[in-house]
Design a protein around this motif. Structure first.
Motif, PDB file in Angstrom:
ATOM      1  N   PRO A  82       0.848  -1.192   0.000  1.00  0.00           N
ATOM      2  CA  PRO A  82       0.000   0.000   0.000  1.00  0.00           C
ATOM      3  C   PRO A  82       0.880   1.237   0.000  1.00  0.00           C
ATOM      4  CG  PRO A  82       0.028  -1.018   2.179  1.00  0.00           C
ATOM      5  CD  PRO A  82       0.806  -1.908   1.271  1.00  0.00           C
ATOM      6  N   GLN A  83       0.327   2.357  -0.471  1.00  0.00           N
ATOM      7  CA  GLN A  83       1.098   3.602  -0.444  1.00  0.00           C
ATOM      8  C   GLN A  83       1.213   4.116   0.976  1.00  0.00           C
ATOM      9  OE1 GLN A  83      -0.554   6.431  -3.225  1.00  0.00           O
ATOM     10  NE2 GLN A  83      -0.684   4.810  -4.757  1.00  0.00           N
ATOM     11  N   GLY A  86      -1.372   4.686   4.200  1.00  0.00           N
ATOM     12  CA  GLY A  86      -2.622   4.099   3.726  1.00  0.00           C
ATOM     13  C   GLY A  86      -3.146   2.980   4.597  1.00  0.00           C
ATOM     14  N   LEU A  87      -2.493   2.705   5.732  1.00  0.00           N
ATOM     15  CA  LEU A  87      -2.887   1.547   6.535  1.00  0.00           C
ATOM     16  C   LEU A  87      -4.122   1.851   7.389  1.00  0.00           C
ATOM     17  CD1 LEU A  87       0.760   0.785   7.609  1.00  0.00           C
ATOM     18  CD2 LEU A  87      -0.618  -0.686   6.145  1.00  0.00           C
ATOM     19  N   PRO A  88      -4.930   0.825   7.677  1.00  0.00           N
ATOM     20  CA  PRO A  88      -6.087   1.047   8.545  1.00  0.00           C
ATOM     21  C   PRO A  88      -5.628   1.299   9.984  1.00  0.00           C
ATOM     22  CG  PRO A  88      -6.013  -1.245   7.790  1.00  0.00           C
ATOM     23  CD  PRO A  88      -4.866  -0.555   7.154  1.00  0.00           C
ATOM     24  N   ASP A  89      -5.839   2.521  10.471  1.00  0.00           N
ATOM     25  CA  ASP A  89      -5.298   2.975  11.749  1.00  0.00           C
ATOM     26  C   ASP A  89      -5.630   2.092  12.944  1.00  0.00           C
ATOM     27  OD1 ASP A  89      -4.086   5.081  10.589  1.00  0.00           O
ATOM     28  OD2 ASP A  89      -5.639   6.550  11.096  1.00  0.00           O
ATOM     29  N   THR A  90      -6.849   1.562  12.984  1.00  0.00           N
ATOM     30  CA  THR A  90      -7.283   0.916  14.218  1.00  0.00           C
ATOM     31  C   THR A  90      -6.952  -0.575  14.265  1.00  0.00           C
ATOM     32  OG1 THR A  90      -9.484   0.548  13.293  1.00  0.00           O
ATOM     33  CG2 THR A  90      -9.162   2.540  14.593  1.00  0.00           C
ATOM     34  N   LEU A  91      -6.477  -1.139  13.166  1.00  0.00           N
ATOM     35  CA  LEU A  91      -6.115  -2.558  13.201  1.00  0.00           C
ATOM     36  C   LEU A  91      -4.680  -2.726  13.694  1.00  0.00           C
ATOM     37  CD1 LEU A  91      -7.715  -4.022   9.944  1.00  0.00           C
ATOM     38  CD2 LEU A  91      -8.618  -3.996  12.261  1.00  0.00           C
ATOM     39  N   ARG A  92      -4.447  -3.844  14.390  1.00  0.00           N
ATOM     40  CA  ARG A  92      -3.104  -4.113  14.907  1.00  0.00           C
ATOM     41  C   ARG A  92      -2.214  -4.670  13.799  1.00  0.00           C
ATOM     42  NH1 ARG A  92      -4.542  -3.523  20.123  1.00  0.00           N
ATOM     43  NH2 ARG A  92      -6.554  -4.412  20.715  1.00  0.00           N
ATOM     44  N   GLU A  95      -2.759  -8.225  12.931  1.00  0.00           N
ATOM     45  CA  GLU A  95      -4.065  -8.399  12.288  1.00  0.00           C
ATOM     46  C   GLU A  95      -4.010  -8.037  10.813  1.00  0.00           C
ATOM     47  OE1 GLU A  95      -7.042  -7.453  16.063  1.00  0.00           O
ATOM     48  OE2 GLU A  95      -6.533  -5.871  14.652  1.00  0.00           O
ATOM     49  N   ILE A  96      -3.318  -6.947  10.509  1.00  0.00           N
ATOM     50  CA  ILE A  96      -3.223  -6.504   9.120  1.00  0.00           C
ATOM     51  C   ILE A  96      -2.476  -7.539   8.287  1.00  0.00           C
ATOM     52  CG2 ILE A  96      -2.217  -4.748   7.602  1.00  0.00           C
ATOM     53  CD1 ILE A  96      -2.781  -2.698   9.803  1.00  0.00           C
ATOM     54  N   GLU A  98      -2.133 -10.693   8.942  1.00  0.00           N
ATOM     55  CA  GLU A  98      -2.969 -11.885   8.866  1.00  0.00           C
ATOM     56  C   GLU A  98      -4.074 -11.739   7.821  1.00  0.00           C
ATOM     57  OE1 GLU A  98      -3.251 -13.474  13.099  1.00  0.00           O
ATOM     58  OE2 GLU A  98      -5.331 -13.231  12.440  1.00  0.00           O
ATOM     59  N   PHE A  99      -4.702 -10.564   7.838  1.00  0.00           N
ATOM     60  CA  PHE A  99      -5.778 -10.266   6.895  1.00  0.00           C
ATOM     61  C   PHE A  99      -5.281 -10.399   5.452  1.00  0.00           C
ATOM     62  CE2 PHE A  99      -7.872  -6.772   4.402  1.00  0.00           C
ATOM     63  CZ  PHE A  99      -9.087  -7.389   4.249  1.00  0.00           C
ATOM     64  N   VAL A 100      -4.126  -9.801   5.182  1.00  0.00           N
ATOM     65  CA  VAL A 100      -3.575  -9.871   3.826  1.00  0.00           C
ATOM     66  C   VAL A 100      -3.177 -11.311   3.490  1.00  0.00           C
ATOM     67  CG1 VAL A 100      -1.662  -9.119   2.352  1.00  0.00           C
ATOM     68  CG2 VAL A 100      -2.852  -7.466   3.793  1.00  0.00           C
ATOM     69  N   LEU A 142       3.932  -6.511   3.868  1.00  0.00           N
ATOM     70  CA  LEU A 142       2.687  -7.012   3.286  1.00  0.00           C
ATOM     71  C   LEU A 142       2.893  -7.578   1.875  1.00  0.00           C
ATOM     72  CD1 LEU A 142       0.123  -4.322   4.464  1.00  0.00           C
ATOM     73  CD2 LEU A 142       0.543  -6.592   5.402  1.00  0.00           C
TER      74      LEU A 142
ATOM     75  N   TYR B  10     -12.927  -8.024   9.436  1.00  0.00           N
ATOM     76  CA  TYR B  10     -11.915  -6.988   9.628  1.00  0.00           C
ATOM     77  C   TYR B  10     -12.496  -5.589   9.600  1.00  0.00           C
ATOM     78  CZ  TYR B  10      -8.061 -10.136  10.062  1.00  0.00           C
ATOM     79  OH  TYR B  10      -7.213 -11.083  10.552  1.00  0.00           O
ATOM     80  N   GLU B  14     -12.374  -2.938  12.557  1.00  0.00           N
ATOM     81  CA  GLU B  14     -11.816  -1.624  12.281  1.00  0.00           C
ATOM     82  C   GLU B  14     -12.769  -0.520  12.751  1.00  0.00           C
ATOM     83  OE1 GLU B  14     -10.799  -1.332   8.133  1.00  0.00           O
ATOM     84  OE2 GLU B  14     -10.222   0.770   8.341  1.00  0.00           O
ATOM     85  N   ARG B  17     -13.543  -0.180  16.761  1.00  0.00           N
ATOM     86  CA  ARG B  17     -12.478   0.383  17.590  1.00  0.00           C
ATOM     87  C   ARG B  17     -12.430   1.897  17.529  1.00  0.00           C
ATOM     88  NH1 ARG B  17      -7.826  -3.837  16.252  1.00  0.00           N
ATOM     89  NH2 ARG B  17      -8.699  -5.611  17.365  1.00  0.00           N
ATOM     90  N   THR B  81      -5.831   5.023   0.331  1.00  0.00           N
ATOM     91  CA  THR B  81      -5.019   4.256  -0.605  1.00  0.00           C
ATOM     92  C   THR B  81      -5.035   2.769  -0.237  1.00  0.00           C
ATOM     93  OG1 THR B  81      -3.090   4.734   0.733  1.00  0.00           O
ATOM     94  CG2 THR B  81      -3.466   6.145  -1.154  1.00  0.00           C
ATOM     95  N   TYR B  85      -5.018  -0.603  -2.579  1.00  0.00           N
ATOM     96  CA  TYR B  85      -4.088  -1.720  -2.365  1.00  0.00           C
ATOM     97  C   TYR B  85      -4.829  -3.051  -2.305  1.00  0.00           C
ATOM     98  CZ  TYR B  85      -1.397  -5.063   0.348  1.00  0.00           C
ATOM     99  OH  TYR B  85      -0.813  -6.212   0.794  1.00  0.00           O
TER     100      TYR B  85
END
Lengths: 300, 247
Positions: A82-83, A86-92, A95-96, A98-100, A142, B10, B14, B17, B81, B85
């Motif tokens: 990801p650029q 760009g990451l989802p702030d609230t996920l650990r 977790e990120i 694992e999700f990917v 990732l 997920y 997200e 939280r 972004t 991705y």
């Protein structure tokens, strides 16, 4: 099986009146590290977007593992990042990852990946609380989550400190030894030079040069002559600049330049002649003076 | 298809939280329930009136969960972004969209909990288990056009515009549809206008299920009409957005 991990065959893409890609041909073979260089707006990101299935070409074709990158199943062996920010702030962090990883048939173990990218300590942290450099490291990690055959990295070192960059480079080399093909773009030319065996130079949606690093450098055949003193006007200087009181003269023929300098009879000291860095080769290739007529004509 | 549960899980994590996002979904319906229903003895003390009011509030909870979650959620996704991705991973665009919709459904169901509890514990509202079951079914079904409305907003404007737009649409529509006060208290002109609104049609369907009266046909056809219209709009805005960003 195709022997190419990814290909572009006469791929063109316009955005409004802008010709972002103009009939690009590019083959990426298994196992290589390819550095894609070019100034902003050269079309690098558009090319990556086509290869990763984010966009479709207007004409021509792109292939990923022999199929259409727009089909999800053809992306099963592709890894991207990801650029920045760009990451989802609230996920650990874990977790990120694992999700990917869960998108892929045979992902790398999450712990192993975190370890390799120095993220083990941060596994329980929310992505929003990471520093910029840590976020970049996570982003890079990732790309490898699915144990991909091809990794595509767009400006991966932006915002990385030296240590983080070195460990990213180390990870890239490690995965490349295990057979992963790497395609990366960068503005840090010296770094690509350290990593990429093959270099493709792009500008204005076209490939200007494509070959082994050594060949690309010899194609422009420039040397830098560094010298202190009051210099006269000298022929054959492509570019000159004054740095720390010394003249740095870029030339295609350093022998002739030195002969001319000696003949002029001026006082000079600290003369050195060095080979071309990729950065200089790149500048020479993309600067307007070195454009082919065809390219210049297209601009009008 | 197996990726939709993954995305739902997920996305739910997200969203939940972010305290304001979670609270916003649950707080409004609960607050309105306490304000309009529980505190008003003439409503909460009367079985028929309390049951009707609880049905209205439940519908409001579902609608606002759908509209906020999808409107703001999709607009936020589009701005990040991260979501571009995700499109490079081996999953199709439907994984994200499906996850979003399921996430909104989770929040809708969650928001029914405090409203239901307040109705049960603090008012004289009454309904049989069967009636509650059909009501739940009716609530979700009646919420579908509002899910489309949320998607339309989410796919057609940036986040900063999406949130006020959702508020601007939701509250007047909820009021005029009789979700805060029963239409029997409306002046004639408002009642007449109310009858063609999607919120009013949804209300009649839900109350039909809750009081065991069955679906009134006029309301049903109006609801179907709105569902088709808003569904078409949602598909159109989705396709246009896909075309701009991923073609």
């Amino acid at each position: 099986m195709t022997r190419y991990q990814a290909r572009a065959i006469g791929a063109s893409r316009r955005f409004g009146s802008l010709n972002a890609l103009d009939g690009i041909d590019l083959d990426i073979s298994a196992g290589e590290i390819l550095g894609l260089l070019g100034p902003n707006g050269a079309g690098k990101t558009t090319l990556l977007n086509l290869l990763t299935g984010l966009r479709a070409p207007d004409s021509g074709r792109v292939e990923l593992f022999g199929g259409d990158p727009r089909q999800p199943r053809n992306r099963q062996r592709l890894g991207t990042t990801p650029q920045e920010t760009g990451l989802p702030d609230t996920l650990r962090v874990a977790e990120i990852v694992e999700f990917v990883a869960k998108h892929y048939p045979k992902p790398l173990p999450v712990d192993e990946l975190l370890e390799r990218f120095g993220l083990s300590e941060l596994a329980r942290e929310q992505a929003g609380s990471l520093s910029g450099g840590q976020q970049r490291r996570l982003s890079a990690a990732l790309a490898f989550a699915g144990d991909p055959g091809l990794v595509v990295l767009d400006e991966p070192t932006t915002g990385l400190d030296v240590a983080a960059r070195d460990s990213l480079w180390e990870a890239l080399r490690h995965h490349n030894r295990r057979g992963t093909t790497v395609l990366l773009t960068s503005h840090y030319l010296a770094e690509v030079e350290a990593l990429a065996e093959r270099i493709v130079v792009m500008d204005r949606g076209r490939v200007l040069a494509d070959g082994p690093q050594r060949e690309i450098k010899s194609r422009v055949r420039t040397s830098t002559v560094t010298v202190r003193g009051e210099l006269p006007e000298l022929p054959g200087v492509v570019r000159s600049e004054l740095r720390d009181g010394a003249h740095r003269l870029l030339t295609h023929d350093s022998d002739r330049l030195v002969r001319d300098l000696v003949r002029s009879g001026v006082d000079f000291e600290d003369l050195t002649v060095t080979g071309t860095s990729l950065e200089e080769a790149f500048t020479a290739l993309t600067s307007t003076g070195n454009r082919t007529d065809e390219t210049a004509g297209r601009r009008a | 298809m197996s990726t939709i549960p993954l995305y739902t899980r997920y996305q739910f994590r997200e969203t939940i939280r972010i305290p304001m996002a979670a609270l916003g979904t649950l707080a409004f319906p609960t607050l309105f329930m306490l304000l309009f229903v529980v505190s008003n003895r003439s409503v909460s003390g009367n079985t028929a009136a309390a049951t009707e009011a609880a049905g209205q509030m439940s519908l409001f909870a579902v609608i606002s969960a759908f509209v906020f979650n999808l409107g703001a959620g999709v607009a936020e996704d589009r701005a990040k972004t991260w979501h571009a991705y995700l499109r490079t991973l081996p999953a199709g665009p439907m994984a994200q969209l499906g996850g979003r919709v399921c996430n909104a459904l989770c929040f809708a169901l969650l928001s029914l909990v405090p409203v239901g509890l307040a109705a049960m514990l603090l008012t004289e509202a009454e309904a049989s288990v069967i009636e509650l079951g059909t009501t739940l079914f009716a609530l979700i079904l009646a919420g579908v056009p509002f899910a489309f409305l949320g998607l339309t907003v989410g796919y057609s404007m940036p986040l900063k515009a999406a949130i006020p737009t959702v508020q601007l649409i939701l509250f007047p529509l909820a009021f005029a549809g009789g979700l805060f006060l029963p239409p029997s208290l409306f002046p004639d002109w408002l009642d007449a206008t109310s009858n063609v609104l999607p919120t009013r049609a949804a209300r009649e369907l839900v109350l039909g299920a809750l009081t065991g009266g069955g679906p009134p046909l006029t309301a049903l056809s109006i609801a179907v009409g709105w569902t088709v219209a808003l569904g078409t709009l949602a598909v159109f805005t989705f396709r246009r957005d896909e075309g701009r960003r991923f073609r």
